[in-house]
Enzyme design. Structure first.
Site, PDB file in Angstrom:
ATOM      1  N   ASP A 327       0.827  -1.206   0.000  1.00  0.00           N
ATOM      2  CA  ASP A 327       0.000   0.000   0.000  1.00  0.00           C
ATOM      3  C   ASP A 327       0.862   1.258   0.000  1.00  0.00           C
ATOM      4  OD1 ASP A 327       0.853  -0.649   2.667  1.00  0.00           O
ATOM      5  OD2 ASP A 327      -0.459   0.936   3.383  1.00  0.00           O
ATOM      6  N   GLU A 328       0.262   2.344  -0.412  1.00  0.00           N
ATOM      7  CA  GLU A 328       0.821   3.686  -0.283  1.00  0.00           C
ATOM      8  C   GLU A 328       2.304   3.737  -0.675  1.00  0.00           C
ATOM      9  OE1 GLU A 328      -2.115   5.448   3.184  1.00  0.00           O
ATOM     10  OE2 GLU A 328      -0.257   4.498   3.814  1.00  0.00           O
TER      11      GLU A 328
END
Length: 764
Positions: A327-328
């Site tokens: 993620d991210e």
């Protein structure tokens, strides 16, 4: 004398008989609520004459149970096979691997299951039929018949130890409560930008450098300028400690899934080994929260490093999953990296998103080759999903829907219902949190099966998980406060059938479960009796109403800011407000014990309270709980959060607020304030125009520039008395509040229109 002696002996016999009487069994209040539960006549007596009879396959479960009885009640069961027995049986006819039956009869308790997992869950249900504490040598257990099985195969809780580090003892306590709730998966988030928390022997700098940051952000990330505590912080778990935790979890039928973040959230590792990044430059372990550009470069050194890490991770965790994050992961470094751009061309990839898919797919192949499977956050869908990956959908449910339709297993953990780092109450005394609002009822009403899925696609939904991210959770007490009771509600969501679930009934059972948490010294949040308040106002009267789900309890309050106690006044009618007043209130039981947190509300009447207010646009539905009256009710919004009902939020709109007085009114000043949390896309306006219509028909215009843009809260103050030399009264006033405009490049939300948040408009 003989007669007196006779009556004395009789009295002692009667007294002894009374002391030996068996207490009544406690009412069954099992959480999660079983699939089927039928109360029968009579009780089973549990005492030192009770024996354990068990199939060999269930010996570990029966040993766990006997240890529990000894530790909790100082009760040792008999080795002899008495008539009064508890029997553990393998029953192959039970289809569900985690299902069980529990039959309590007058002389026999039977716990039957297909596997040790099911038997363990039968034990947990039986334990909830016992009193939390008992000084008696005999415990009465209600006769009943339970048939039970879980709704979902994945029932999880997550804990982030990267932002804040927690002891092995706390991890065990957390897992133990999970096991009581029949949750079966502990997701251990072990690596982050702010700290690497697991010993990797081949890479000692992970322990020496990556496990520690030089200091930590103080207060909210939104507060500007940022402040730090100047204290070195960190720690890591040795591999022996990891083994200890995993063994403890296994004994409680909990699988531990480690998360090793990649390619993003890896700044701590890059701080230890700069060659893992795209620039090769030295960076430091992150000292504040957020998303950072430093991500793993997809070169051979990085893959060798991660494969070596995985090689040490796998022997420690017997479960089938390794969580790889995903993620991210900003693409800034990759876009400016010659090696990355050449790799994109070499592999025929479209862009950096497909490069991330390449990264994840390569690591998946390696992990699969070791007999494990990967789980990743829903960003791993971007650029194409790795073939055998399981998706953990956190950005709402869209990722879950997409993954299931592509025939990938999915675990629901949307931030809207499963992020327990969000506020759970709007009480201003709540500890600082990352934001959001997730009350207990909303967690309980969560349905992990998205409506968009067909019956065939539903089978890819494995279950759901609660997440506890710890940016704003520095202590173990606070971790407990944020996790419980919301994790208890989620446990019932993922175990119990939809048809059996009822929130009011759950709350009733939760009150009993809380007694067990009290005995375990768990610092849970108790909002069951939380007080809510409503202000009522017109031009003639201001009053404040209190209410709580009291169920026979009483509200006691003060109006001078002092803490309410058992001697404080009992609330019976609305409180009349004639001056600045600080109400404090709490719910008490009949014995005078305080059951709720203290509700606090400061009310500061001013000349706009109760007057007619209008807006040219409606606030956004997510930030309009207090309605238009929130702008002029004498109650200021929270300094810590814009998400209470006193702040009104507008998404990209130019706002006009008009206040019309019932009669011309002498005023001296107008003031308000704006939220300026730029990291959350919120910007104070650059200027505000105030227009006043006077009694003599004249109009006064004043443009007020707001220059200070560094602080989170920005005040507007306008002194009309300085302009109003002839003491004219005011018929109406209007505040014109232009939206800030487009969020500048390089800031969170760049390219989007800013939000505007307005607090109380005070007229004096």
């Amino acid at each position: 004398m003989k007669i007196s002696h006779y009556f004395l002996v009789l009295f002692i016999a009667i007294l002894s008989s009374c002391n030996n009487q068996i207490k009544k069994p406690i009412e069954p209040n099992i959480i999660p609520i079983p699939l089927s539960q039928k109360i029968q006549e009579g009780v089973f007596i549990l005492d030192s004459s009770t024996s354990i009879i068990t199939d060999n396959q269930l010996k570990n479960v029966s040993d766990f149970f006997t240890s529990f009885l000894k530790d909790s009640y100082n009760l040792n069961l008999s080795d002899k096979k008495e008539k009064n027995s508890i029997q553990f049986k393998i029953d192959a006819s039970i289809k569900n691997e985690e299902g069980y039956t529990l039959k309590v009869e007058k002389n026999i308790v039977s716990i039957a299951a297909k596997t040790a997992k099911g038997a363990f869950y039968g034990v947990q249900s039986f334990i909830q039929l016992l009193p939390v504490k008992s000084a008696s040598k005999q415990i009465a257990v209600q006769c009943l018949d339970i048939k039970d099985e879980p709704r979902f195969v994945y029932r999880g809780m997550h804990l982030d130890v990267g932002r804040h580090f927690f002891s092995v003892d706390f991890i065990k306590k957390y897992i133990n409560i999970m096991s009581m709730l029949k949750m079966n998966t502990f997701h251990w988030h072990l690596t982050e930008d702010q700290g690497w928390r697991i010993e990797i022997k081949k890479y000692p700098k992970l322990q020496e450098i990556a496990a520690f940051r030089k200091e930590t952000l103080i207060g909210s990330y939104a507060n500007k300028p940022h402040k730090f505590d100047g204290k070195k912080y960190g720690g890591f778990y040795t591999q022996e400690e990891i083994k200890e935790v995993v063994k403890y979890a296994t004994e409680r039928q909990v699988t531990v899934i480690p998360e090793i973040e990649m390619p993003g959230h890896s700044q701590a590792a890059i701080a230890a080994y700069p060659e893992l990044g795209c620039t090769g430059k030295q960076v430091e372990v992150a000292t504040k929260w957020g998303v950072f550009d430093e991500v793993y470069c997809p070169n051979e050194k990085t893959f060798q490093f991660l494969e070596d890490v995985i090689d040490e991770i796998i022997p420690l965790f017997p479960g089938k999953y390794i969580h790889i994050g995903g993620d991210e992961a900003p693409k800034t470094r990759w876009k400016n990296c010659d090696y990355c751009q050449k790799l994109i061309k070499k592999e025929g990839l479209k862009d950096e998103h497909e490069l991330q898919s390449y990264f994840i797919t390569r690591m998946e192949k390696y992990i699969n080759s070791k007999g494990k499977q990967i789980i990743g956050w829903d960003e791993i869908l971007e650029g194409g999903l790795a073939p055998n990956a399981t998706v953990m959908s956190w950005r709402g449910i869209a990722g879950a829907i997409k993954a299931a339709k592509e025939k990938h297993d999915v675990i629901l953990t949307p931030n809207t219902h499963c992020y327990f780092d969000h506020y759970q109450s709007k009480n201003p005394n709540e500890p600082l949190a990352i934001g959001g609002f997730l009350p207990l009822r909303k967690v309980y009403n969560f349905n992990p099966i998205p409506e968009e899925l067909t019956k065939e696609e539903e089978k890819y939904v494995l279950g759901a998980q609660g997440n506890l991210w710890t940016e704003y959770i520095p202590t173990e007490d606070q971790a407990e406060y944020m996790a419980f009771p919301r994790a208890i509600a989620l446990a019932e969501v993922v175990w119990s059938s939809k048809e059996n679930r009822n929130y009011n009934n759950f709350v009733k059972r939760l009150a009993f479960f809380n007694e067990r948490l009290d005995a375990m010294d768990v610092n849970y949040a108790n909002h069951l009796y939380e007080i809510k308040g409503t202000l009522h106002s017109d031009v003639n009267k201001i009053s404040y109403q209190l209410e709580a789900p009291s169920q026979g309890k009483v509200i006691r309050f003060t109006t001078d800011g002092s803490e309410p106690d058992k001697n404080s006044k009992i609330y019976s009618e609305e409180i009349l407000i004639t001056k600045n007043t600080e109400i404090k209130a709490a719910t008490f039981n009949a014995e005078g014990k305080k059951l709720s947190s203290v509700f606090t509300k400061k009310i500061q009447p001013h000349k706009a309270v109760g007057q007619k207010v209008s807006l040219n646009v409606n606030p956004h539905r997510s930030y309009n709980e207090g309605g238009i009256k929130a702008l002029t009710n004498g109650i200021y919004g929270s300094d810590k959060s814009y998400e209470d009902k006193e702040w009104l939020g507008f998404n990209g709109d130019d706002v006009e607020v008009t206040i019309e007085f019932d009669k011309p009114t002498e005023i001296n000043s107008i003031s308000t304030r704006f939220h300026n949390g730029n990291s959350q896309w919120i910007y104070a306006p650059k200027e505000v125009t105030i227009k006043l219509e006077l009694e003599n028909g004249k109009v006064v215009l004043s443009k007020n520039k707001l220059a200070d843009r560094e602080t989170t809260l920005i005040d507007l103050k306008f002194n009309f008395a300085e302009l109003n030399t002839d003491k004219q009264k005011v018929k109406s006033l209007k505040l014109t509040i232009p939206n800030y405009g487009i969020i500048p490049k390089g800031n969170p939300g760049e390219g989007n229109k800013a939000w505007t948040f307005i607090d109380e408009i005070i007229v004096k």
